[in-house]
Design an enzyme around this catalytic site. Structure first.
Site, mmCIF file in Angstrom:
data_model
loop_
_atom_site.group_PDB
_atom_site.id
_atom_site.type_symbol
_atom_site.label_atom_id
_atom_site.label_comp_id
_atom_site.label_asym_id
_atom_site.label_seq_id
_atom_site.Cartn_x
_atom_site.Cartn_y
_atom_site.Cartn_z
ATOM 1 N N ARG A 39 -24.689 8.385 -22.712
ATOM 2 C CA ARG A 39 -25.308 7.769 -23.888
ATOM 3 C C ARG A 39 -24.466 6.556 -24.275
ATOM 4 N NH1 ARG A 39 -29.223 9.962 -22.618
ATOM 5 N NH2 ARG A 39 -30.509 11.464 -23.756
ATOM 6 N N HIS A 71 -31.302 2.384 -18.478
ATOM 7 C CA HIS A 71 -31.492 3.834 -18.661
ATOM 8 C C HIS A 71 -32.432 4.382 -17.574
ATOM 9 C CE1 HIS A 71 -30.952 7.054 -21.931
ATOM 10 N NE2 HIS A 71 -31.245 7.655 -20.787
ATOM 11 N N ALA A 102 -31.232 6.101 -14.732
ATOM 12 C CA ALA A 102 -30.604 7.096 -13.856
ATOM 13 C C ALA A 102 -31.509 8.304 -13.597
ATOM 14 C CB ALA A 102 -29.276 7.551 -14.459
ATOM 15 N N GLU A 142 -29.477 0.117 -27.223
ATOM 16 C CA GLU A 142 -30.546 -0.044 -26.221
ATOM 17 C C GLU A 142 -31.953 0.185 -26.753
ATOM 18 O OE1 GLU A 142 -29.366 3.227 -23.519
ATOM 19 O OE2 GLU A 142 -31.300 4.160 -23.953
ATOM 20 N N ASP A 176 -25.525 2.416 -17.500
ATOM 21 C CA ASP A 176 -26.963 2.710 -17.451
ATOM 22 C C ASP A 176 -27.504 2.879 -18.862
ATOM 23 O OD1 ASP A 176 -29.441 3.362 -16.052
ATOM 24 O OD2 ASP A 176 -29.145 5.405 -16.804
HETATM 25 P P1 NAD Z 1 -24.706 19.522 -19.858
HETATM 26 O O1 NAD Z 1 -25.052 20.065 -21.198
HETATM 27 O O2 NAD Z 1 -25.004 20.330 -18.642
HETATM 28 O O3 NAD Z 1 -23.142 19.134 -19.832
HETATM 29 C C1 NAD Z 1 -22.504 18.481 -20.873
HETATM 30 C C2 NAD Z 1 -21.038 18.890 -20.843
HETATM 31 O O4 NAD Z 1 -20.357 18.124 -21.842
HETATM 32 C C3 NAD Z 1 -20.812 20.364 -21.167
HETATM 33 O O5 NAD Z 1 -19.979 20.951 -20.197
HETATM 34 C C4 NAD Z 1 -20.138 20.339 -22.548
HETATM 35 O O6 NAD Z 1 -19.218 21.403 -22.714
HETATM 36 C C5 NAD Z 1 -19.445 18.999 -22.491
HETATM 37 N N1 NAD Z 1 -19.102 18.459 -23.804
HETATM 38 C C6 NAD Z 1 -19.737 18.629 -24.980
HETATM 39 N N2 NAD Z 1 -19.132 17.910 -25.957
HETATM 40 C C7 NAD Z 1 -18.079 17.291 -25.358
HETATM 41 C C8 NAD Z 1 -17.069 16.428 -25.820
HETATM 42 N N3 NAD Z 1 -17.021 16.040 -27.106
HETATM 43 N N4 NAD Z 1 -16.150 15.978 -24.945
HETATM 44 C C9 NAD Z 1 -16.193 16.368 -23.626
HETATM 45 N N5 NAD Z 1 -17.133 17.192 -23.128
HETATM 46 C C10 NAD Z 1 -18.065 17.639 -23.982
HETATM 47 O O7 NAD Z 1 -25.425 18.088 -19.795
HETATM 48 P P2 NAD Z 1 -25.831 17.266 -18.484
HETATM 49 O O8 NAD Z 1 -27.196 17.690 -18.038
HETATM 50 O O9 NAD Z 1 -24.712 17.279 -17.515
HETATM 51 O O10 NAD Z 1 -26.018 15.815 -19.138
HETATM 52 C C11 NAD Z 1 -24.912 15.083 -19.629
HETATM 53 C C12 NAD Z 1 -25.427 13.910 -20.433
HETATM 54 O O11 NAD Z 1 -26.109 13.009 -19.552
HETATM 55 C C13 NAD Z 1 -26.504 14.259 -21.483
HETATM 56 O O12 NAD Z 1 -25.894 14.589 -22.713
HETATM 57 C C14 NAD Z 1 -27.319 13.005 -21.602
HETATM 58 O O13 NAD Z 1 -26.821 12.258 -22.691
HETATM 59 C C15 NAD Z 1 -27.029 12.254 -20.319
HETATM 60 N N6 NAD Z 1 -28.233 12.017 -19.489
HETATM 61 C C16 NAD Z 1 -28.522 10.741 -19.133
HETATM 62 C C17 NAD Z 1 -29.614 10.473 -18.338
HETATM 63 C C18 NAD Z 1 -29.944 9.072 -17.883
HETATM 64 O O14 NAD Z 1 -31.061 8.824 -17.408
HETATM 65 N N7 NAD Z 1 -29.029 8.131 -17.984
HETATM 66 C C19 NAD Z 1 -30.433 11.541 -17.913
HETATM 67 C C20 NAD Z 1 -30.086 12.848 -18.278
HETATM 68 C C21 NAD Z 1 -28.980 13.087 -19.087
#
Ligand code: NAD
Length: 346
Positions: free
Chosen positions: A233, A294, A296, A262, A257
């Site tokens: 994000r 965005h 990915a 955005e 990304d």
């Molecule tokens: P997930 O919930 O499987 O993993 C997130 C991890 O972050 C967890 O292990 C959690 O414990 C950890 N976490 C929570 N707060 C934290 C902090 N303050 N510091 C460090 N770690 C922390 O999520 P995911 O499916 O791996 O997705 C991760 C992120 O990717 C999502 O939150 C989303 O914002 C982003 N995303 C982006 C796109 C894109 O198209 N660019 C697509 C999907 C997801």
């Protein structure tokens, strides 16, 4: 049987195609709206049962009040992150479901695509050779093998990225608020990760704690020439601090990304316009910054999973009164709030 009426905001041709396919011959009647969900457009959902939104729809207090007033039963996010929803205010007002995983591979692979493009100057080479310029000046890259990758957030996407990086022969260190025990990952403090990493990749959610985790203080701790990847994000990074870090030659490259401002820019074609956002224009002007819009998540497999899971979430919620993919403001605060077992947040 009455059709389930869904107002589908911020519809793009690619997600419309996947939802049309997934809802063929089903109980769903979906109205595709090109506009984003805002206080000004919320009325377009009048008469619907469900509102379906994406990452840049703004579901603030006034939108939630209006949705409740109009009798909308469910807010269905067709994405994983929910930082664009005031979930604390939504609690006990409207139920929210999301798609927790649609293709973590899509996002992790995109992060690596950006990294390789950046450090091997593929974006420069593509333009150069199209102009029959076969010079190699300024094209020097570096090996990933033996470098240290610092992964922030070892959830679904972070773990896949780690596996890919191990394939490159990289050393992996990670920080997570909730480290995965028995995973064999070397967890360190955030400060240590900033100090030791050659490349830093962000894969944690955006919340009050993680907002601007990349800032002038954290950049000061980093190695000279560090590469920063953000496919998570935008607001995890303080953009102005990043720009200063790049100008000071401290940050060697950034692959973005996502971008903190955005929401009114990404997903739209402004190629014939003057961009008002000076920070974004500055970043795009830098030879060591790569910005994608965005994108990915955007693979065939992910879009199909998003459509199938979103419709299954809506169906499950309307049939049973809960969904396994319901989300509430307590989710990020406690590891086991009971929702996972009972399905219902309130
Ligand atoms: P997930 O919930 O499987 O993993 C997130 C991890 O972050 C967890 O292990 C959690 O414990 C950890 N976490 C929570 N707060 C934290 C902090 N303050 N510091 C460090 N770690 C922390 O999520 P995911 O499916 O791996 O997705 C991760 C992120 O990717 C999502 O939150 C989303 O914002 C982003 N995303 C982006 C796109 C894109 O198209 N660019 C697509 C999907 C997801």
């Amino acid at each position: 049987m009455d059709k389930i009426k869904v107002a589908f905001y911020d519809a793009k041709d690619y997600d419309k195609n996947s939802f049309v396919e997934a809802s063929k011959d089903s109980e769903f009647e979906i109205t595709y709206l090109e506009t984003r969900l805002t206080p000004d457009t919320v009325m377009l959902a009048d008469g619907c049962d469900v509102v379906c939104v994406f990452v840049n729809d703004d579901i603030n207090k006034s939108v939630i009040d209006k949705l409740v007033e109009m009798g909308i039963k469910l807010l269905a996010l067709r994405c994983a992150g929910y930082n664009n929803v005031d979930i604390e205010y939504a609690y006990e007002r409207i139920h929210i479901v999301r798609v927790p995983a649609y293709s973590p591979y899509a996002v992790a692979e995109h992060a690596i695509a950006m990294l390789l493009t950046s450090i091997r100057r593929i974006h420069k080479a593509y333009i150069r050779t199209r102009d029959f310029n076969f010079s190699l000046s300024g094209m020097m890259g570096f090996d990933l093998h033996g470098k240290t990758m610092g992964v922030v957030g070892t959830g679904k996407i972070g773990r896949i990225l780690i596996d890919i990086c191990r394939g490159f022969g990289m050393n992996i260190i990670a920080y997570d608020k909730f480290p995965a025990e028995g995973s064999g990952i070397e967890y360190v403090t955030l400060d240590e990760l900033f100090k030791r990493s050659d490349i830093i990749s962000l894969h944690c959610p955006l919340n009050d704690e993680s907002r601007h985790m990349i800032n002038d203080k954290s950049i000061a701790l980093m190695k000279k020439g560090v590469v920063i990847l953000n496919t998570s994000r935008g607001a995890l990074i303080d953009t102005e601090a990043l720009i200063e870090g790049i100008k000071a030659r401290k940050v060697g490259a950034a692959c973005l990304d996502v971008y903190e401002e955005e929401s009114n820019i990404f997903f739209h074609d402004y190629s014939g316009h003057i961009i008002d956002d000076d920070n974004l224009a500055r970043l795009i002007s830098m030879p060591n910054v790569i910005v994608t819009s965005h994108q990915a998540f955007l693979t065939r497999e992910a879009l199909s999973n998003i459509a199938d899971t979103t419709l299954a979430n809506i169906r499950e919620y309307l049939e049973k009164g809960y969904s396994v993919n319901e989300v509430c403001y307590k989710c990020p605060k406690v590891t086991d709030c009971g929702q996972k077992h009972q399905g219902k947040c309130f």
